[in-house]
Each structure stands twice: as structure tokens, then as C-alpha cells.
Scaffold this motif. Structure first.
Motif, PDB file in Angstrom:
ATOM      1  N   ASP A 193      10.764  -2.207   4.464  1.00 15.76           N
ATOM      2  CA  ASP A 193       9.585  -2.569   5.243  1.00 15.76           C
ATOM      3  C   ASP A 193       9.328  -4.066   5.198  1.00 15.76           C
ATOM      4  O   ASP A 193       9.371  -4.704   4.138  1.00 15.76           O
ATOM      5  N   ARG A 194       9.037  -4.616   6.350  1.00 16.29           N
ATOM      6  CA  ARG A 194       8.781  -6.052   6.491  1.00 16.29           C
ATOM      7  C   ARG A 194       7.577  -6.497   5.664  1.00 16.29           C
ATOM      8  O   ARG A 194       7.590  -7.568   5.054  1.00 16.29           O
TER       9      ARG A 194
ATOM     10  N   CYS B 220      11.535   4.454   6.177  1.00 12.52           N
ATOM     11  CA  CYS B 220      10.994   3.116   5.886  1.00 12.52           C
ATOM     12  C   CYS B 220      10.368   3.143   4.493  1.00 12.52           C
ATOM     13  O   CYS B 220       9.560   4.024   4.192  1.00 12.52           O
ATOM     14  N   SER B 221      10.742   2.186   3.644  1.00  8.62           N
ATOM     15  CA  SER B 221      10.216   2.162   2.277  1.00  8.62           C
ATOM     16  C   SER B 221      10.199   0.734   1.760  1.00  8.62           C
ATOM     17  O   SER B 221      10.636  -0.198   2.438  1.00  8.62           O
ATOM     18  N   ASP B 222       9.703   0.580   0.516  1.00 11.56           N
ATOM     19  CA  ASP B 222       9.788  -0.710  -0.153  1.00 11.56           C
ATOM     20  C   ASP B 222      11.023  -0.721  -1.058  1.00 11.56           C
ATOM     21  O   ASP B 222      11.901   0.120  -0.910  1.00 11.56           O
TER      22      ASP B 222
ATOM     23  N   ASP C  39       5.447   5.204   0.540  1.00 12.04           N
ATOM     24  CA  ASP C  39       4.861   4.106  -0.224  1.00 12.04           C
ATOM     25  C   ASP C  39       3.980   4.713  -1.304  1.00 12.04           C
ATOM     26  O   ASP C  39       3.691   5.912  -1.292  1.00 12.04           O
TER      27      ASP C  39
ATOM     28  N   GLY D  47       7.809   7.259   6.534  1.00 17.17           N
ATOM     29  CA  GLY D  47       7.544   6.081   5.725  1.00 17.17           C
ATOM     30  C   GLY D  47       7.015   6.518   4.383  1.00 17.17           C
ATOM     31  O   GLY D  47       6.193   7.434   4.304  1.00 17.17           O
TER      32      GLY D  47
ATOM     33  N   SER E 170       7.777   0.795  11.076  1.00 11.58           N
ATOM     34  CA  SER E 170       7.190   0.063   9.968  1.00 11.58           C
ATOM     35  C   SER E 170       6.296   1.028   9.185  1.00 11.58           C
ATOM     36  O   SER E 170       5.664   1.915   9.782  1.00 11.58           O
ATOM     37  N   SER E 171       6.271   0.867   7.879  1.00  7.45           N
ATOM     38  CA  SER E 171       5.448   1.744   7.065  1.00  7.45           C
ATOM     39  C   SER E 171       4.056   1.165   6.848  1.00  7.45           C
ATOM     40  O   SER E 171       3.362   1.521   5.895  1.00  7.45           O
TER      41      SER E 171
ATOM     42  N   TYR F 293      16.300  -3.038   9.849  1.00 13.23           N
ATOM     43  CA  TYR F 293      15.083  -3.241  10.650  1.00 13.23           C
ATOM     44  C   TYR F 293      15.456  -3.643  12.082  1.00 13.23           C
ATOM     45  O   TYR F 293      14.805  -3.221  13.054  1.00 13.23           O
TER      46      TYR F 293
END
Length: 371
Positions: A237-238, A214-216, A159, A157, A367-368, A359
Motif C-alpha cells: 500500500d502506498r 493490498c497490505s503493508d 491492515d 485489503g 489501495s487499502s 501497484y
């Protein structure tokens, strides 16, 4: 004598022995003298091999783990060795490293407490300085980096985190598997060049084993992941999707509140920010009543709030196909709402549709949020 026997039994060092202890009541300090065992040879600090002694230096103090609220200092006269390989060097001692005034045990002790308290609070609690706490943390982190084994990495992940005033960011990469959650890498800034350094560090072999990322929606991250981890399932990412939607909803609320105040209407949107942004389960009793009253009005904020709440149904789907159908219908509904901040979110979600549905292809396992 009781303290000396305890230390020799529980905290002994090969080749050395505790000789005597002296308590200074004025400074609340316990000074413990250390001497080499008879017949022991000093160890060269360069090649770490035994060598003949050369001479002695002046007595030197090493701060040890506090006992009974008193500062403990180990006093020892360092020996110099005549090493055939390295020349004349100061000996290496098992309780210290280099020119540090702190023992390894004390640095580990301070670093442990620095995880629970602030560095300043740790320094005050154990009668030391902020700089020494910083040195301890740096020592432990450096030791961990030198001895860590990256091993196979299945899911990561990525961020960013802001670390100073202004737009100054650090890029964080975590391993986010259920069996192993740990920080892998920190880099300055959130650019393509900085994120590329992570993949240079782990090498192509480990990068090729990554199955989930997982990223934005930050474009430099998307670019590097697409180039370096083309084989991996890239998940948006949610948390970041919901955060962007909350930002859009807050823009609608703030703009409409200003318009109502300008036109002289009743300030029904005053103190309603968290009523519409928080999840219903987290609302206080007063906020629930406030929200109930707000929903009676035909406002753009209310319509945007209902669209946001409707979107939460997306996360309940299990099938990527059905989730995709719901997402398409929701975006069509938003585009007809004439609420520009929400329409902007819908356009963003449409452009990242495949990554959002990943997802569900990953069965909601990653999830990150830990990052």
C-alpha cells in the motif's frame, strides 16, 4: 385512539393488535397494551410452528422506538405453548427476540444512531443505557453476519488497528473493489495464526478467486498472503510506504535538532515538524514561510526532506518498468546520502521492490486506505 390507529396501520404485527395507550406524565412514558387477535394461535419459540396455548405469564414490557420525546413501552402478557416437538415453551413474538427488553425495531433504531454518535451519547439522547445500546449493536452485527453473502471476492485489503493501550491490535480484512467496499473479517492480534483464520472462514474456493491483495510490510501478513493467495497480485500500500518515509524523516529532524541544541547553534529546526511532514498543498501560510526559510540551510533534515519530495514522483509513473528504474536510481542516491534513517528506508524498498511495482501492474486501482 389516534396513536393506536396509526400503529395498527404502519407498525402492525400479524396475529397481534394494539389495544390502548396510556401516557405517564411523571416519567414521560407512553405505555401501549398489546393483545393477540381473536382466533390467533401462539407460535413456539423453539420450532416456530403454531401450537395450542398452555397458560399466560405475567405482563412484560418491551421498549419501542420513542415518540415525541417520550419513551414507548409495549405491554404484553406472554403466552406459553404446548408444543408436540419442543414441549412447553414461551411463545415467539414478532417484535422481540429471546429475553431482550428491547424490540427489534428499537434495537435497529439505536444501532443506526450508534454509527453517528458515541454509544454513551446515543444512550443519553434516547433515555436508555450504554448496555442496551451495546446489545442493539451486537444484535444488528450478528444478524448481518448470519445473512451476509460473501460471493466472489476480487480484491482485499488487510491492515491492523490498535484497540487498547500497549501493543494490542486487531487485524481487519476489507473487500476493496470499486463496486463493493465492505468489512469482511476482524481477528485479534496480527499474527500468522490469526490471519490464517480469515482464509479458513472463506474457504479455498473463494480464496482462489482473489486477484489482488493490498497490505503493508508486516511480515506475518506477507507470509500468509504468499502461501494462501499465490495467484493474486500482492500490492504494498502506498500510504504505508509514505508513512514509513515520514517516520524516517522525523527521526532525522529530531536527532539533528538535539545535536544543534547541544552544540549551541540557533534552533532553526524548532517547530518545523509539520512543515517537513505535510504535503506542500496542505501547508498553512505560516508553515510555507517557515519551510522556505528552512530550505536555505545545508542540514541533513533539508537533504532528507528533498529526498522524500523527490520520491513522490514515483507515483506519477504508469509503466512498471519506468517506475522500477526511478525507484532503483532513487535508492542509489539515498545510499550515498549518509543519512542512516533514509538509507534504512531505501534498503526496505529494495527488498520489497516487486511488491511495490505491483501497484503499477494493477494500474493504480487498489489501495487499502479504506481499511
Amino acid at each position: 385512539m389516534r396513536l393506536i390507529s396509526l400503529l395498527n396501520h404502519y407498525q402492525h404485527f400479524p396475529g397481534f393488535v394494539y389495544e390502548r395507550a396510556r401516557h405517564c406524565a411523571a416519567s414521560q412514558t407512553i405505555e401501549i397494551s398489546v393483545r393477540p387477535r381473536r382466533g390467533s394461535r401462539p407460535v413456539c419459540s423453539g420450532c416456530h410452528r403454531p401450537a395450542p396455548g398452555y397458560d399466560h405469564l405475567n405482563q412484560r414490557g418491551f421498549e419501542f422506538v420513542p415518540l415525541w420525546g417520550c419513551m414507548v413501552v409495549l405491554l404484553y402478557c406472554m403466552r406459553r405453548v404446548d408444543c408436540r416437538t419442543c414441549g412447553v415453551r414461551v411463545e415467539a413474538v414478532p417484535w422481540g427476540i429471546g429475553k431482550h427488553q428491547l424490540t427489534k425495531a428499537y434495537m435497529l433504531f439505536l444501532a443506526h444512531w450508534a454509527r453517528k454518535l458515541s454509544w454513551q451519547e446515543t444512550a443519553v439522547s434516547f433515555r436508555t443505557t450504554w448496555d442496551k445500546v451495546c446489545q442493539s449493536v451486537e444484535y444488528v452485527v450478528q444478524w448481518g453476519i448470519e445473512h451476509r453473502q460473501l460471493g466472489p471476492i476480487v480484491a482485499i485489503g488487510v491492515d491492523e488497528i490498535q484497540y487498547a493501550k500497549g501493543h494490542k491490535y486487531l487485524t481487519l480484512v476489507y473487500q476493496i473493489e470499486q463496486q463493493c467496499t465492505r468489512l469482511l473479517w476482524i481477528g485479534r492480534e496480527r499474527t500468522v495464526a490469526s490471519f490464517e483464520q480469515f482464509f479458513v472462514m472463506i474457504g479455498e474456493q473463494l480464496a482462489g478467486q482473489i486477484a489482488f491483495v493490498c497490505s503493508d510490510m508486516w511480515q506475518p501478513y506477507l507470509t500468509v498472503i504468499r502461501e494462501r493467495c499465490s495467484q493474486a497480485i500482492h500490492i504494498l500500500d502506498r500510504f504505508h510506504i509514505v508513512a514509513k518515509m515520514n517516520t524516517a524523516l522525523d527521526q532525522v529532524r529530531a536527532g539533528e535538532a538535539r545535536r544543534l541544541a547541544r552544540d549551541g547553534y540557533e534552533p532553526v529546526l524548532k517547530k518545523t515538524r509539520w512543515c517537513v511532514l505535510k504535503r506542500r498543498a496542505n501547508l498553512t501560510r505560516q508553515q510555507r514561510f517557515r519551510l522556505r526559510d528552512l530550505l536555505r540551510y545545508n542540514l541533513r533534515t533539508v537533504r532528507a526532506y528533498l529526498l522524500k519530495e523527490d520520491f513522490q514522483q514515483l507515483w506519477e509513473y504508469e509503466s512498471p518498468s519506468w517506475a522500477g528504474k526511478f525507484l532503483d536510481e532513487w535508492c542509489c542516491q539515498v545510499m550515498r546520502s549518509r543519512i542512516e534513517p533514509m538509507k534504512k528506508i531505501a534498503r526496505t524498498l529494495r527488498s520489497h521492490r516487486a511488491l511495490i511495482l505491483n501497484y503499477f501492474r494493477a494500474r493504480k486501482q487498489f489501495s487499502s486506505g479504506v481499511v
